[in-house]
Design a protein around this motif. Structure first.
Motif, PDB file in Angstrom:
ATOM      1  N   LEU A 147     -23.382 -62.367  18.362  1.00 33.19           N
ATOM      2  CA  LEU A 147     -24.572 -63.201  18.322  1.00 33.19           C
ATOM      3  C   LEU A 147     -25.414 -62.934  17.074  1.00 33.19           C
ATOM      4  O   LEU A 147     -26.060 -63.851  16.533  1.00 33.19           O
ATOM      5  N   LEU A 148     -25.425 -61.679  16.622  1.00 32.27           N
ATOM      6  CA  LEU A 148     -26.305 -61.302  15.520  1.00 32.27           C
ATOM      7  C   LEU A 148     -25.578 -61.128  14.185  1.00 32.27           C
ATOM      8  O   LEU A 148     -26.230 -61.146  13.130  1.00 32.27           O
ATOM      9  N   LEU A 149     -24.254 -60.951  14.222  1.00 32.60           N
ATOM     10  CA  LEU A 149     -23.512 -60.708  12.980  1.00 32.60           C
ATOM     11  C   LEU A 149     -23.719 -61.817  11.948  1.00 32.60           C
ATOM     12  O   LEU A 149     -24.091 -61.534  10.799  1.00 32.60           O
ATOM     13  N   PRO A 150     -23.508 -63.098  12.285  1.00 32.58           N
ATOM     14  CA  PRO A 150     -23.711 -64.140  11.264  1.00 32.58           C
ATOM     15  C   PRO A 150     -25.147 -64.214  10.767  1.00 32.58           C
ATOM     16  O   PRO A 150     -25.398 -64.461   9.583  1.00 32.58           O
ATOM     17  N   VAL A 151     -26.093 -63.987  11.680  1.00 33.62           N
ATOM     18  CA  VAL A 151     -27.510 -64.091  11.325  1.00 33.62           C
ATOM     19  C   VAL A 151     -27.896 -63.006  10.325  1.00 33.62           C
ATOM     20  O   VAL A 151     -28.466 -63.285   9.255  1.00 33.62           O
ATOM     21  N   LEU A 152     -27.589 -61.761  10.646  1.00 35.87           N
ATOM     22  CA  LEU A 152     -28.004 -60.642   9.801  1.00 35.87           C
ATOM     23  C   LEU A 152     -27.209 -60.593   8.502  1.00 35.87           C
ATOM     24  O   LEU A 152     -27.779 -60.309   7.435  1.00 35.87           O
ATOM     25  N   VAL A 153     -25.919 -60.862   8.575  1.00 34.65           N
ATOM     26  CA  VAL A 153     -25.104 -60.854   7.352  1.00 34.65           C
ATOM     27  C   VAL A 153     -25.528 -61.996   6.428  1.00 34.65           C
ATOM     28  O   VAL A 153     -25.614 -61.827   5.202  1.00 34.65           O
ATOM     29  N   SER A 204     -30.413 -60.325  29.412  1.00 33.78           N
ATOM     30  CA  SER A 204     -29.276 -61.162  29.034  1.00 33.78           C
ATOM     31  C   SER A 204     -29.001 -60.974  27.540  1.00 33.78           C
ATOM     32  O   SER A 204     -29.919 -60.646  26.773  1.00 33.78           O
ATOM     33  N   PRO A 205     -27.771 -61.167  27.098  1.00 31.35           N
ATOM     34  CA  PRO A 205     -27.473 -61.019  25.668  1.00 31.35           C
ATOM     35  C   PRO A 205     -28.336 -61.936  24.797  1.00 31.35           C
ATOM     36  O   PRO A 205     -28.738 -61.543  23.694  1.00 31.35           O
ATOM     37  N   GLN A 206     -28.643 -63.142  25.267  1.00 29.71           N
ATOM     38  CA  GLN A 206     -29.459 -64.064  24.477  1.00 29.71           C
ATOM     39  C   GLN A 206     -30.878 -63.523  24.298  1.00 29.71           C
ATOM     40  O   GLN A 206     -31.438 -63.569  23.193  1.00 29.71           O
ATOM     41  N   THR A 207     -31.466 -62.995  25.396  1.00 31.38           N
ATOM     42  CA  THR A 207     -32.824 -62.454  25.298  1.00 31.38           C
ATOM     43  C   THR A 207     -32.859 -61.220  24.400  1.00 31.38           C
ATOM     44  O   THR A 207     -33.762 -61.064  23.575  1.00 31.38           O
ATOM     45  N   ALA A 208     -31.859 -60.344  24.562  1.00 26.70           N
ATOM     46  CA  ALA A 208     -31.812 -59.123  23.752  1.00 26.70           C
ATOM     47  C   ALA A 208     -31.641 -59.449  22.268  1.00 26.70           C
ATOM     48  O   ALA A 208     -32.318 -58.884  21.405  1.00 26.70           O
ATOM     49  N   SER A 209     -30.729 -60.368  21.959  1.00 25.07           N
ATOM     50  CA  SER A 209     -30.503 -60.722  20.560  1.00 25.07           C
ATOM     51  C   SER A 209     -31.728 -61.413  19.969  1.00 25.07           C
ATOM     52  O   SER A 209     -32.062 -61.206  18.796  1.00 25.07           O
ATOM     53  N   ALA A 223     -30.757 -67.268   7.730  1.00 26.96           N
ATOM     54  CA  ALA A 223     -30.565 -66.616   9.028  1.00 26.96           C
ATOM     55  C   ALA A 223     -30.873 -67.579  10.168  1.00 26.96           C
ATOM     56  O   ALA A 223     -30.178 -67.589  11.196  1.00 26.96           O
ATOM     57  N   GLY A 224     -31.910 -68.416  10.004  1.00 18.73           N
ATOM     58  CA  GLY A 224     -32.240 -69.395  11.044  1.00 18.73           C
ATOM     59  C   GLY A 224     -31.135 -70.414  11.243  1.00 18.73           C
ATOM     60  O   GLY A 224     -30.814 -70.784  12.387  1.00 18.73           O
ATOM     61  N   MET A 225     -30.547 -70.884  10.147  1.00 18.43           N
ATOM     62  CA  MET A 225     -29.427 -71.819  10.263  1.00 18.43           C
ATOM     63  C   MET A 225     -28.249 -71.167  10.980  1.00 18.43           C
ATOM     64  O   MET A 225     -27.611 -71.790  11.841  1.00 18.43           O
ATOM     65  N   CYS A 226     -27.969 -69.929  10.640  1.00 16.21           N
ATOM     66  CA  CYS A 226     -26.867 -69.212  11.304  1.00 16.21           C
ATOM     67  C   CYS A 226     -27.160 -69.036  12.788  1.00 16.21           C
ATOM     68  O   CYS A 226     -26.259 -69.147  13.631  1.00 16.21           O
ATOM     69  N   TRP A 227     -28.437 -68.761  13.116  1.00 16.67           N
ATOM     70  CA  TRP A 227     -28.809 -68.602  14.524  1.00 16.67           C
ATOM     71  C   TRP A 227     -28.586 -69.890  15.301  1.00 16.67           C
ATOM     72  O   TRP A 227     -28.042 -69.878  16.413  1.00 16.67           O
ATOM     73  N   MET A 228     -28.974 -71.015  14.706  1.00 18.94           N
ATOM     74  CA  MET A 228     -28.777 -72.301  15.372  1.00 18.94           C
ATOM     75  C   MET A 228     -27.304 -72.606  15.573  1.00 18.94           C
ATOM     76  O   MET A 228     -26.882 -73.080  16.625  1.00 18.94           O
ATOM     77  N   LEU A 229     -26.497 -72.302  14.552  1.00 15.03           N
ATOM     78  CA  LEU A 229     -25.057 -72.557  14.667  1.00 15.03           C
ATOM     79  C   LEU A 229     -24.416 -71.664  15.725  1.00 15.03           C
ATOM     80  O   LEU A 229     -23.522 -72.102  16.464  1.00 15.03           O
ATOM     81  N   VAL A 230     -24.897 -70.429  15.825  1.00 13.81           N
ATOM     82  CA  VAL A 230     -24.381 -69.528  16.864  1.00 13.81           C
ATOM     83  C   VAL A 230     -24.729 -70.058  18.246  1.00 13.81           C
ATOM     84  O   VAL A 230     -23.887 -70.071  19.168  1.00 13.81           O
ATOM     85  N   GLN A 231     -25.979 -70.512  18.406  1.00 13.04           N
ATOM     86  CA  GLN A 231     -26.402 -71.036  19.705  1.00 13.04           C
ATOM     87  C   GLN A 231     -25.616 -72.309  20.087  1.00 13.04           C
ATOM     88  O   GLN A 231     -25.380 -72.557  21.264  1.00 13.04           O
ATOM     89  N   LEU A 232     -25.250 -73.077  19.058  1.00  9.89           N
ATOM     90  CA  LEU A 232     -24.471 -74.296  19.319  1.00  9.89           C
ATOM     91  C   LEU A 232     -22.988 -74.024  19.469  1.00  9.89           C
ATOM     92  O   LEU A 232     -22.216 -74.926  19.769  1.00  9.89           O
TER      93      LEU A 232
END
Length: 424
Positions: free
Chosen positions: A272-278, A366-371, A412-421
């Protein structure tokens, strides 16, 4: 001691002598045979002598301990004979170095340790001895370039770390968890070490590359402290762009460090966080590289003047510790139900604290809340560092940090949206 172990230990003793002998012989390789006091053969024999001395001491000493008489006797004899021959060579060549004598004594000592003591310690000592001997030219050149401000700063940093820190109380003082005096001093040491590493990197690598390397090292310690330190330096040094590159690279390394913590402590959050942080880290490091290259072309001779100003370092440490204290106060008022708000507040001073706290609560989240909580801590920390850069540094310094931070947040925000989708 079994036969195999005896051969193993003696082999190490001889190897230590041979390793030192290779360096000593190479140093005088152009000399004629017989014109040098000691080369590869002599030092190999010194290692063998040390090993044999250890075996003699072991064989004649009753169980329960060593008298050391045999070792002391052989060491005194070796030192006397070696010094006599070294003295004759020194008189003939007008050489006043005592290095070979000390090297011979240490070779003998490590060889004895190899037989009677810890083989790991003996081998490490032998390698270190060879490294120091082989680094003569580098060390001499470094000493010729050493300035008084650098020596003074190094002494202050060592004194703070090894003399004052051990005696400073570690128990917090005051309400809401209080403030620990040792934590304040630790932050002072961290800030001073970051500044000193950045200074050394600039001296060795130049202003552009050096600031990136120094910032990356600072990012491993504290990216917030690195940003604050570089911001203060930008007011007194004509290094706005290189210093900004260092602060930005520290931010990128900090994101990678957070990713490493998540991978170690909470693997379910990794994807969940790898694409965002990288993505955010790559953006910041790329921007730092671009402005550093431009800086190198415009200012090839820039250099810093002082490793660190202790008064300013103390002020910065008090600032960061004070922010951390205010964050704890606010977090206690929000309670456990305000985890996301508390994580965002914690990120104003330190991302690691929020990361460790959230990963420790993974069984109830939940993993979503933690991430999301960790992501908010990283976001608030990134914005806070940009604010610190603007408030404490020059306009040019702050603008570069803001641009890099906003670009990283956008990626990072774009990556977060793509991960959520589910696209990444």
């Amino acid at each position: 001691m079994e036969d195999f172990e005896i051969f193993q230990r003696m082999g190490l003793a001889i190897a230590i002598g041979a390793a030192v002998g290779v360096e000593r012989h190479w140093r005088e390789k152009d000399e004629d045979d017989g014109s040098r006091t000691a080369g590869i053969r002599t030092f190999t024999l010194i290692g063998m002598l040390g090993g044999a001395t250890g075996l003699i001491e072991h064989s004649i000493t009753p169980p329960g301990g060593f008298s050391g008489i045999i070792i002391i006797g052989f060491l005194i004899t070796l030192t006397f004979v070696f010094t006599l021959f070294q003295l004759r060579e020194a008189i003939a060549e007008q050489n006043y170095s005592v290095t070979s004598v000390v090297a011979a004594m240490l070779t003998f000592a490590f060889a004895v340790v190899a037989v009677l003591g810890d083989m790991t310690v003996a081998s490490a000592g032998g390698v270190t001895l060879v490294a120091v001997l082989a680094g003569r030219d580098f060390l001499h050149a470094a000493m010729r370039k050493l300035r008084w401000t650098e020596l003074r700063s190094a002494v202050i940093l060592l004194a703070l770390t090894f003399v004052i820190l051990p005696i400073v109380p570690s128990e917090p003082i005051g309400p809401f968890g209080g403030i620990s005096p040792s934590r304040i001093l630790t932050m002072v040491i961290a800030l001073a070490a970051i500044s000193f590493c950045g200074y050394a990197a600039v001296r060795i690598l130049g202003s552009a590359t050096g600031e990136i390397v120094g910032g990356a090292v600072g990012g491993l310690i504290s990216s917030t402290a690195t940003t604050v330190s570089n911001a203060r330096r930008s007011l007194t040094e004509d290094l706005a762009r290189p210093l900004a590159a260092g602060a930005i690279s520290a931010g990128g390394v900090s994101m990678l460090r957070t990713m490493f913590l998540v991978a170690m402590l909470a693997r379910p959050l990794t994807m969940l966080l790898l694409p965002v942080l990288v993505g955010g880290a790559a953006t910041m490091l790329g921007y730092a590289y671009l402005i550093a290259r431009r800086s190198a072309a415009e200012h090839p001779e820039l250099s810093v003047k002082n490793p660190f100003d202790l008064v300013e370092v103390v002020k910065m440490a008090l600032l960061l510790v004070g922010v951390g204290f205010l964050v704890r106060v606010a977090s206690q008022f929000f309670g456990d139900g305000g985890l996301l708000i508390a994580s965002a507040l914690s990120g104003l001073a330190d991302v690691d604290a929020a990361t460790v706290t959230v990963t420790g609560m993974l069984s109830t989240l939940s993993p979503q809340t933690a991430s999301l909580a960790i992501g908010l801590a990283v976001l608030s920390n990134t914005v806070a560092k940009a604010v610190y850069a603007s408030a404490l540094g020059t306009v040019r310094f702050g603008v570069h940090v803001w641009i890099a931070s906003l670009l990283a947040i956008a990626v990072a925000g774009m990556c977060w949206m793509l991960v959520q989708l589910g696209e990444l």
